[in-house]
Design a protein around this motif. Structure first.
Motif, PDB file in Angstrom:
ATOM      1  N   GLY A 171       0.593  -1.065  -0.006  1.00 33.62           N
ATOM      2  CA  GLY A 171       0.100   0.235  -0.113  1.00 33.62           C
ATOM      3  C   GLY A 171       0.898   1.231  -0.069  1.00 33.62           C
ATOM      4  N   ASP A 172       1.957   1.098  -0.273  1.00 32.17           N
ATOM      5  CA  ASP A 172       2.817   2.439  -0.188  1.00 32.17           C
ATOM      6  C   ASP A 172       3.649   2.534  -1.670  1.00 32.17           C
ATOM      7  OD1 ASP A 172       4.652   4.431   0.072  1.00 32.17           O
ATOM      8  OD2 ASP A 172       5.808   3.472   1.703  1.00 32.17           O
ATOM      9  N   VAL A 173       2.830   3.625  -2.524  1.00 35.29           N
ATOM     10  CA  VAL A 173       3.157   3.702  -3.650  1.00 35.29           C
ATOM     11  C   VAL A 173       4.971   3.946  -4.027  1.00 35.29           C
ATOM     12  CG1 VAL A 173       2.791   4.797  -5.843  1.00 35.29           C
ATOM     13  CG2 VAL A 173       1.072   4.250  -4.217  1.00 35.29           C
ATOM     14  N   ALA A 174       5.246   4.711  -3.096  1.00 32.61           N
ATOM     15  CA  ALA A 174       6.939   5.244  -3.209  1.00 32.61           C
ATOM     16  C   ALA A 174       7.694   3.971  -3.013  1.00 32.61           C
ATOM     17  CB  ALA A 174       7.226   6.124  -2.160  1.00 32.61           C
ATOM     18  N   GLN A 175       7.239   3.151  -2.330  1.00 33.97           N
ATOM     19  CA  GLN A 175       8.241   1.922  -2.215  1.00 33.97           C
ATOM     20  C   GLN A 175       7.921   0.883  -3.446  1.00 33.97           C
ATOM     21  OE1 GLN A 175       6.959  -0.015   1.430  1.00 33.97           O
ATOM     22  NE2 GLN A 175       9.002   0.541   2.466  1.00 33.97           N
ATOM     23  N   VAL A 176       6.959   0.775  -3.894  1.00 39.63           N
ATOM     24  CA  VAL A 176       6.616   0.010  -5.332  1.00 39.63           C
ATOM     25  C   VAL A 176       7.544   0.693  -6.434  1.00 39.63           C
ATOM     26  CG1 VAL A 176       5.116  -0.620  -7.056  1.00 39.63           C
ATOM     27  CG2 VAL A 176       4.198  -0.513  -4.592  1.00 39.63           C
ATOM     28  N   GLU A 177       7.494   2.050  -6.458  1.00 43.29           N
ATOM     29  CA  GLU A 177       8.413   2.621  -7.537  1.00 43.29           C
ATOM     30  C   GLU A 177       9.933   2.237  -7.175  1.00 43.29           C
ATOM     31  OE1 GLU A 177       7.844   6.059  -8.993  1.00 43.29           O
ATOM     32  OE2 GLU A 177       5.810   5.475  -9.322  1.00 43.29           O
ATOM     33  N   GLU A 178      10.245   2.601  -6.030  1.00 41.80           N
ATOM     34  CA  GLU A 178      11.551   2.071  -5.850  1.00 41.80           C
ATOM     35  C   GLU A 178      11.934   0.755  -6.044  1.00 41.80           C
ATOM     36  OE1 GLU A 178      12.671   2.826  -1.502  1.00 41.80           O
ATOM     37  OE2 GLU A 178      14.915   2.206  -1.791  1.00 41.80           O
ATOM     38  N   LEU A 179      11.234  -0.348  -5.605  1.00 40.25           N
ATOM     39  CA  LEU A 179      11.415  -1.450  -6.037  1.00 40.25           C
ATOM     40  C   LEU A 179      11.591  -1.708  -7.524  1.00 40.25           C
ATOM     41  CD1 LEU A 179      11.534  -4.395  -5.225  1.00 40.25           C
ATOM     42  CD2 LEU A 179       9.198  -4.647  -6.104  1.00 40.25           C
ATOM     43  N   VAL A 180      10.554  -1.120  -8.265  1.00 39.60           N
ATOM     44  CA  VAL A 180      10.594  -1.327  -9.971  1.00 39.60           C
ATOM     45  C   VAL A 180      11.786  -0.639 -10.400  1.00 39.60           C
ATOM     46  CG1 VAL A 180       9.321  -0.843 -12.036  1.00 39.60           C
ATOM     47  CG2 VAL A 180       8.234  -1.724 -10.069  1.00 39.60           C
ATOM     48  N   GLU A 181      12.311   0.702  -9.778  1.00 40.48           N
ATOM     49  CA  GLU A 181      13.374   1.228 -10.043  1.00 40.48           C
ATOM     50  C   GLU A 181      14.673   0.329 -10.051  1.00 40.48           C
ATOM     51  OE1 GLU A 181      14.141   5.017 -10.418  1.00 40.48           O
ATOM     52  OE2 GLU A 181      16.278   4.033 -10.888  1.00 40.48           O
ATOM     53  N   ARG A 182      14.680  -0.475  -8.946  1.00 40.60           N
ATOM     54  CA  ARG A 182      15.855  -1.276  -8.719  1.00 40.60           C
ATOM     55  C   ARG A 182      15.994  -2.468  -9.885  1.00 40.60           C
ATOM     56  NH1 ARG A 182      18.334  -0.665  -3.855  1.00 40.60           N
ATOM     57  NH2 ARG A 182      19.790  -2.272  -4.577  1.00 40.60           N
ATOM     58  N   HIS A 183      14.759  -3.046 -10.199  1.00 39.63           N
ATOM     59  CA  HIS A 183      14.691  -3.931 -11.128  1.00 39.63           C
ATOM     60  C   HIS A 183      14.979  -3.308 -12.440  1.00 39.63           C
ATOM     61  CE1 HIS A 183      12.762  -7.617  -9.787  1.00 39.63           C
ATOM     62  NE2 HIS A 183      12.259  -6.957  -8.819  1.00 39.63           N
ATOM     63  N   LEU A 184      14.737  -2.294 -12.708  1.00 40.54           N
ATOM     64  CA  LEU A 184      15.018  -1.409 -14.106  1.00 40.54           C
ATOM     65  C   LEU A 184      16.549  -1.128 -14.216  1.00 40.54           C
ATOM     66  CD1 LEU A 184      12.060   1.074 -14.217  1.00 40.54           C
ATOM     67  CD2 LEU A 184      12.613  -0.458 -16.058  1.00 40.54           C
ATOM     68  N   GLN A 185      16.945  -0.707 -13.045  1.00 34.71           N
ATOM     69  CA  GLN A 185      18.357  -0.708 -12.975  1.00 34.71           C
ATOM     70  C   GLN A 185      19.205  -1.886 -13.208  1.00 34.71           C
ATOM     71  OE1 GLN A 185      19.347   1.039  -9.189  1.00 34.71           O
ATOM     72  NE2 GLN A 185      20.347   2.804 -10.010  1.00 34.71           N
ATOM     73  N   TYR A 186      18.775  -2.835 -12.582  1.00 38.68           N
ATOM     74  CA  TYR A 186      19.330  -4.236 -12.759  1.00 38.68           C
ATOM     75  C   TYR A 186      19.312  -4.519 -14.290  1.00 38.68           C
ATOM     76  CZ  TYR A 186      20.572  -9.162 -12.528  1.00 38.68           C
ATOM     77  OH  TYR A 186      21.054 -10.225 -12.821  1.00 38.68           O
ATOM     78  N   SER A 187      18.170  -4.468 -14.968  1.00 37.50           N
ATOM     79  CA  SER A 187      18.029  -4.788 -16.277  1.00 37.50           C
ATOM     80  C   SER A 187      18.821  -3.859 -17.176  1.00 37.50           C
ATOM     81  CB  SER A 187      16.804  -4.967 -16.711  1.00 37.50           C
ATOM     82  OG  SER A 187      16.332  -3.483 -17.061  1.00 37.50           O
ATOM     83  N   GLU A 188      19.179  -2.673 -16.856  1.00 33.19           N
ATOM     84  CA  GLU A 188      20.047  -1.452 -17.421  1.00 33.19           C
ATOM     85  C   GLU A 188      21.247  -2.078 -17.460  1.00 33.19           C
ATOM     86  OE1 GLU A 188      19.007   1.014 -19.867  1.00 33.19           O
ATOM     87  OE2 GLU A 188      17.470   0.676 -18.652  1.00 33.19           O
ATOM     88  N   PHE A 189      21.844  -2.310 -16.338  1.00 34.91           N
ATOM     89  CA  PHE A 189      23.134  -2.480 -16.223  1.00 34.91           C
ATOM     90  C   PHE A 189      23.620  -3.625 -16.301  1.00 34.91           C
ATOM     91  CE2 PHE A 189      22.358   1.583 -14.218  1.00 34.91           C
ATOM     92  CZ  PHE A 189      23.102   2.391 -14.744  1.00 34.91           C
ATOM     93  N   SER A 190      22.860  -4.653 -15.870  1.00 33.80           N
ATOM     94  CA  SER A 190      23.608  -5.990 -15.929  1.00 33.80           C
ATOM     95  C   SER A 190      22.937  -7.128 -16.844  1.00 33.80           C
ATOM     96  CB  SER A 190      24.219  -6.451 -14.562  1.00 33.80           C
ATOM     97  OG  SER A 190      22.565  -6.534 -14.018  1.00 33.80           O
ATOM     98  N   ALA A 191      22.026  -6.791 -17.157  1.00 35.99           N
ATOM     99  CA  ALA A 191      21.222  -7.824 -18.154  1.00 35.99           C
ATOM    100  C   ALA A 191      22.228  -8.204 -19.486  1.00 35.99           C
ATOM    101  CB  ALA A 191      19.913  -7.086 -18.533  1.00 35.99           C
ATOM    102  N   PRO A 192      22.186  -9.297 -19.417  1.00 37.83           N
ATOM    103  CA  PRO A 192      22.931  -9.918 -20.619  1.00 37.83           C
ATOM    104  C   PRO A 192      22.390 -10.100 -21.895  1.00 37.83           C
ATOM    105  CG  PRO A 192      21.957 -11.775 -19.582  1.00 37.83           C
ATOM    106  CD  PRO A 192      21.634 -10.506 -18.827  1.00 37.83           C
ATOM    107  N   GLY A 193      23.212  -9.520 -22.801  1.00 37.35           N
ATOM    108  CA  GLY A 193      22.600  -9.286 -24.304  1.00 37.35           C
ATOM    109  C   GLY A 193      21.625  -8.514 -24.349  1.00 37.35           C
ATOM    110  N   SER A 194      21.862  -7.512 -23.825  1.00 37.50           N
ATOM    111  CA  SER A 194      20.668  -6.317 -23.900  1.00 37.50           C
ATOM    112  C   SER A 194      20.766  -5.661 -25.090  1.00 37.50           C
ATOM    113  CB  SER A 194      20.944  -5.559 -22.894  1.00 37.50           C
ATOM    114  OG  SER A 194      22.208  -4.988 -22.874  1.00 37.50           O
TER     115      SER A 194
END
Lengths: 186, 764
Positions: free
Chosen positions: B194-217
């Motif tokens: 129920g906390d939108v800010a935390q959801v945002e932060e989490l998705v941000e982490r996932h995005l960051q991961y895909s951005e920086f370390s996803a293989p074959g991107s």
């Protein structure tokens, strides 16, 4: 208020584009788009063609003949699009961007995004002071379109000009006429 | 074992790490080599698992890493909409390329909650197995996906089986809404969402991961490999956003989804007096320190569990105890046989504890942080013996199928007859009138609890109804129906509730009932008439949002966001005419500033997806929303660029160009240009910026690398201009591996677009 006026050919090519501000209430007649709005204006007009087609081919709201003036048809954020359609399927689109003050609480494009405060602001956008469907506004836009249409008819009577082939209107006289109509009515 | 960890784990800084990881500039010729040297991907393979939900779809090329993304495990692909569907698909047949994924997600999100308590010895026993969270942690993953079908009888007596039915096991702390007791697990994050800010932060982490370390991107490959996912416009990050938005629904008076339906009370063979322990726990729940808030019905079904420890317990003694329990507490008992020893991964029959899918955002964030700072070889996943898994699965299944579901069905039946039927009848209408205008009809429950001076059951100071008030019971009836997927009865009950709450000026309740009415109408398997949609559902959504935010003293933007986002999804599934509405609600989310920057970009992308699934009529594609979709896709690309998310931005821009038809060839042979010069200019500039961003994200943007980047940009421009055919691999990396160009024409999407466009666009 700032305006962005475009004439689209039947194949969606822009033939003429003119940008101006209001001359009413001590306006200087110069458009005051923010850079973001300025970039988006062509996109907004182009995307409004989707709605336009639906209005054009959809069930008619008036009895009898199909109207040329389709009034306010689309909106994106605080940008309102009005439309006039000619017999040859050439579309005049006018984008209106009211000043932020006129909108009450201005939450412009992406204005204060990021604050999670919830929706007290910006919800009433459009229903504030500026109303695109107010009779006075509609009438003013209509008069503007009528004047432009008159000049346009003279332009297309030129045997060397084919709107369907995407010929761009270059005539300075035409531009001056549009500017005059804008100054007179908007 | 591993060496000692740092006492203060410091969070990773992605760009910095990327920079240090690069040893020689010369090696950078191949992006794969520089990616392979990323620090945490190779060193911490378990981290990959955390981001699996988003990575497995966003990158489709397995590389020579330790973790191999399996293409079979793609949850969101349209080609495999999942075996979890059953007969209740949306009517009017889904438009092609649209998956039912979010609809099932919404249904699964509203699952009954089961509260778990255990006595001290039992918690000790489970913790001895290596599970810090105790019994709750052990049970929780098994509740989310029940094995086998669950058959539910709806209000008219028709049975239906569901494969994807689940329950949520929650702790007593969550029900009581207090921070967890520190002694059990220090710094355990709250499992409440129920906390939108935390959801945002989490998705941000996932995005960051895909951005920086996803293989074959390299996104071109992605597009070509997976045209289906591209077409449906389902971003795994958006799915994650929705899922986390719906995870861990908070305990509130105005909706009862998070209220416990069943309470599991557990004791074990370690306890000397198990029956007394159970009694004690029950009493504490009833009157003592574990008592639920006064707006929650404390008389939920109790389920008593006796845990028999295989190693130390005596099975004969356990059996007698269990028989005694049955005599005392009735049939809602279960004997659960578990092993008490800790299990490690090398054991014969060890299986890892399954991952929870419905973690709240804060929990998942904490998990990511923990693993990022954890040591190389520590695999924090606890292992349990296979026999335990079987035992727990049996237990959960029995709990749900034999106790909980019948209990809920019984309650629905009973309340339906006693309360709802009376309200529906003529006398019921009269009663509600008389209740309003005279003091005569005031119900008994409010007279025992006299805070309110008016004669309604609503306690306006506390903002709740007593749990035994008819309004509260009806709300629970409707929620139960919704959880058991009987949307018809739910809808009619919510409608009645709307008027009741409106009369009482209970705005939060009113908004909740409106929201659920809209959702149940949209979820129902019958077709909706246009009138129903435009008049009723629109009105419900509109006033729910308004009541959640502006109508009351304390705005609750989370609920407004939930209403709009879920309505958007369900309307989108309703096909052609409703997609416009879906997009309209999407832009309402943006206008109301309900989401943060990440959410805004995701929603913008989603609006584009809403428009793009609308097919046109006939050869001219009349009524399609191609240009709208393209416009919103450009907006989304711009948003992502502002967030430094190059991959997402690129994906959106690519989608936009596809929609604009700029990926096709014009009659003259060159690539189609966008109609306005300004548009073309804007898009070109955007592409340059995204490209620069992508290179910068890969570590090329540092000071000493500037000239290299500039050089690469130069080369980039060259390919841009020299490429006559738009099908060529425009955005190939400098000196990267040779692009596989020829997959373009094979893809059905690329072939289909040009034909339909050229008919209409003519010679653009």
């Amino acid at each position: 208020m700032s305006y962005y006026f475009t004439i689209f050919s039947p194949t969606d090519t822009p033939l003429f584009t003119h940008e101006f501000g209001t001359s009413r209430s001590s306006g200087d007649g110069i458009a005051h788009f923010s850079p973001a709005d300025r970039h988006l204006a062509p996109f907004i007009l182009h995307s409004a063609l989707d709605i336009l087609e639906e209005v054009q081919w959809g069930p008619s709201s008036t009895a009898g003949s199909a109207p040329m003036y389709l009034k306010h048809i689309d909106k994106y954020a605080n940008n309102y699009v009005s439309c006039w359609i000619t017999g040859a399927n050439v579309r005049f689109l006018l984008l209106t961007r009211p000043r932020d003050e006129v909108l009450g609480s201005g939450g412009g494009l992406g204005g204060q995004r990021g604050s999670l405060a919830g929706g007290r602001l910006g919800v009433g956008g459009g229903s504030g002071v500026y109303r695109p469907d107010a009779p006075a506004t509609e009438e003013a836009v209509k008069n503007f379109f009528v004047d432009v249409y008159e000049s346009w008819v003279k332009t297309v009577m030129n045997p060397f000009f084919h709107a369907g082939n995407g010929h761009v209107v270059k005539s300075p006289v035409f531009r001056a006429r549009v500017a005059a109509a804008a100054k007179k009515y908007l | 074992m591993t060496p000692i960890q740092d006492a203060t784990p410091k969070p990773l800084k992605y760009p910095a790490d990327l920079d240090t990881s690069i040893v020689l500039p010369g090696q950078r010729a191949s992006p794969a080599s520089s990616l392979a040297s990323l620090p945490f991907r190779t060193s911490n393979p378990s981290l990959y698992k955390l981001f699996e939900s988003t990575v497995s779809t966003s990158t489709s090329r397995p590389s020579s890493g330790t973790a191999t993304p399996t293409s079979s495990g793609r949850p969101g692909s349209v080609l495999s909409p999942g075996s979890r569907q059953n007969g209740t698909g949306t009517p009017g047949s889904l438009p092609p390329g649209v998956s039912d994924e979010h609809r099932t997600l919404i249904q699964q999100a509203h699952a009954p909650h089961v509260v778990v308590v255990a006595d001290k010895d039992t918690e000790e026993l489970i913790r001895g197995k290596g599970l810090d969270g105790g019994l709750l942690q052990l049970l929780r993953p098994f509740g989310e996906a029940l094995s086998g079908k669950v058959t539910i009888r709806d209000s008219v007596g028709a049975s239906k089986s569901y494969e994807d039915f689940g329950v949520r096991f929650v702790g007593m702390d969550q029900v009581l809404g207090r921070p967890p007791t520190s002694e059990s697990a220090p710094l355990r994050p709250r499992p409440v969402g129920g906390d939108v800010a935390q959801v945002e932060e989490l998705v941000e982490r996932h995005l960051q991961y895909s951005e920086f370390s996803a293989p074959g991107s390299v996104p071109d490959n992605q597009n070509q490999d997976d045209p289906a996912a591209q077409e449906s416009g389902n971003s795994p990050f958006y799915t994650l956003y929705l899922r986390r938005l719906l995870s861990g629904l908070p305990m509130v008076p105005h909706e009862t989804f998070a209220h416990p339906v069943v309470g599991v009370i557990a004791t074990s063979s370690r306890s000397a007096t198990p029956v007394e322990e159970l009694r004690d726990l029950y009493n504490r729940q009833h009157q003592g320190d574990l008592q639920v808030p006064q707006w929650v019905d404390g008389l939920f079904l109790r389920y008593y569990v006796f845990i028999h420890e295989e190693e130390t317990g005596d099975i004969a003694k356990s059996n007698t105890t269990f028989d005694a329990m049955k005599r005392h507490f009735g049939l809602n008992c279960h004997l659960l046989r578990l092993k008490g020893q800790q299990c490690i991964s090398s054991d014969d029959d060890a299986v890892p504890l399954p991952k929870c899918e419905w973690l709240s955002a804060s929990e998942e964030l904490a998990e990511i942080q923990r693993q990022e700072s954890a040591d190389e070889f520590t695999d924090p996943t606890p292992y349990i013996p296979d026999s335990d898994v079987t035992a727990i699965k049996t237990f959960v299944r029995e709990l749900v199928a034999q106790s909980m579901v019948p209990h809920m069905e019984r309650n629905i039946h009973q309340w339906n007859e006693q309360i709802l039927a009376r309200r529906r009848g003529l006398s019921g209408r009269f009663m509600s009138l008389s209740k309003r205008w005279t003091t005569f009809g005031s119900s008994r429950s409010s007279s025992t609890y006299t805070i309110t001076s008016s004669n309604s059951n609503y306690d306006s100071t506390g903002g709740f109804y007593r749990p035994d008030a008819p309004e509260a019971l009806m709300r629970r009836l409707a929620d139960y129906c919704f959880m058991l997927r009987d949307t018809k009865l739910a809808l009619s009950t919510y409608e009645i509730l709307c008027t009741d709450y409106n009369n009482d000026k209970a705005w939060q309740h009113y908004a909740g009932a409106m929201e659920m009415a809209a959702l149940s109408a949209l979820l129902s398997p019958t077709a909706l008439t246009t009138k129903m949609r435009t008049e009723k559902i629109d009105e419900w959504i509109r006033s729910a949002t308004y009541s959640y935010t502006d109508r009351q003293r304390s705005a609750t933007p989370f609920y407004a966001l939930r209403t709009l986002a879920l309505s958007l999804e369900l309307l989108r599934l309703r096909g052609t005419p409703a997609t416009d509405d879906a997009a309209r609600w999407g832009s309402r989310i943006l206008e109301m500033n309900l989401v943060g920057p990440i959410g805004a970009a995701l929603i913008t992308e989603r609006i584009s997806a809403c428009f793009s699934i609308r097919p046109g009529l006939g050869v001219l594609k009349l009524g399609s929303r191609r240009r709208k979709a393209a416009f919103w896709a450009v907006l989304a690309a711009e948003e992502w660029r502002c967030q430094n998310k190059a991959l997402q931005a690129e994906k959106c821009l690519e989608a936009a160009l596809q929609l604009y038809g700029a990926r096709t060839e014009s009659l003259q042979g060159g690539p189609v240009r966008l109609p306005f010069d300004e548009m073309q200019h804007f898009v070109d500039e955007l592409r340059q910026q995204i490209l620069g961003l992508r290179l910068a994200n890969r570590g090329l943007g540092e000071d000493d690398e500037v000239e290299e980047m500039q050089q690469s940009l130069l080369v980039e421009e060259a390919t841009e201009t020299l490429d006559a055919s738009p099908r060529a691999h425009r955005r190939s990396l400098v000196g990267a591996v040779a692009p596989n160009i020829d997959t373009g024409p094979l893809s059905p999407t690329l072939e289909r677009m040009p034909e339909t466009d050229d008919l209409f666009e003519g010679a653009v």
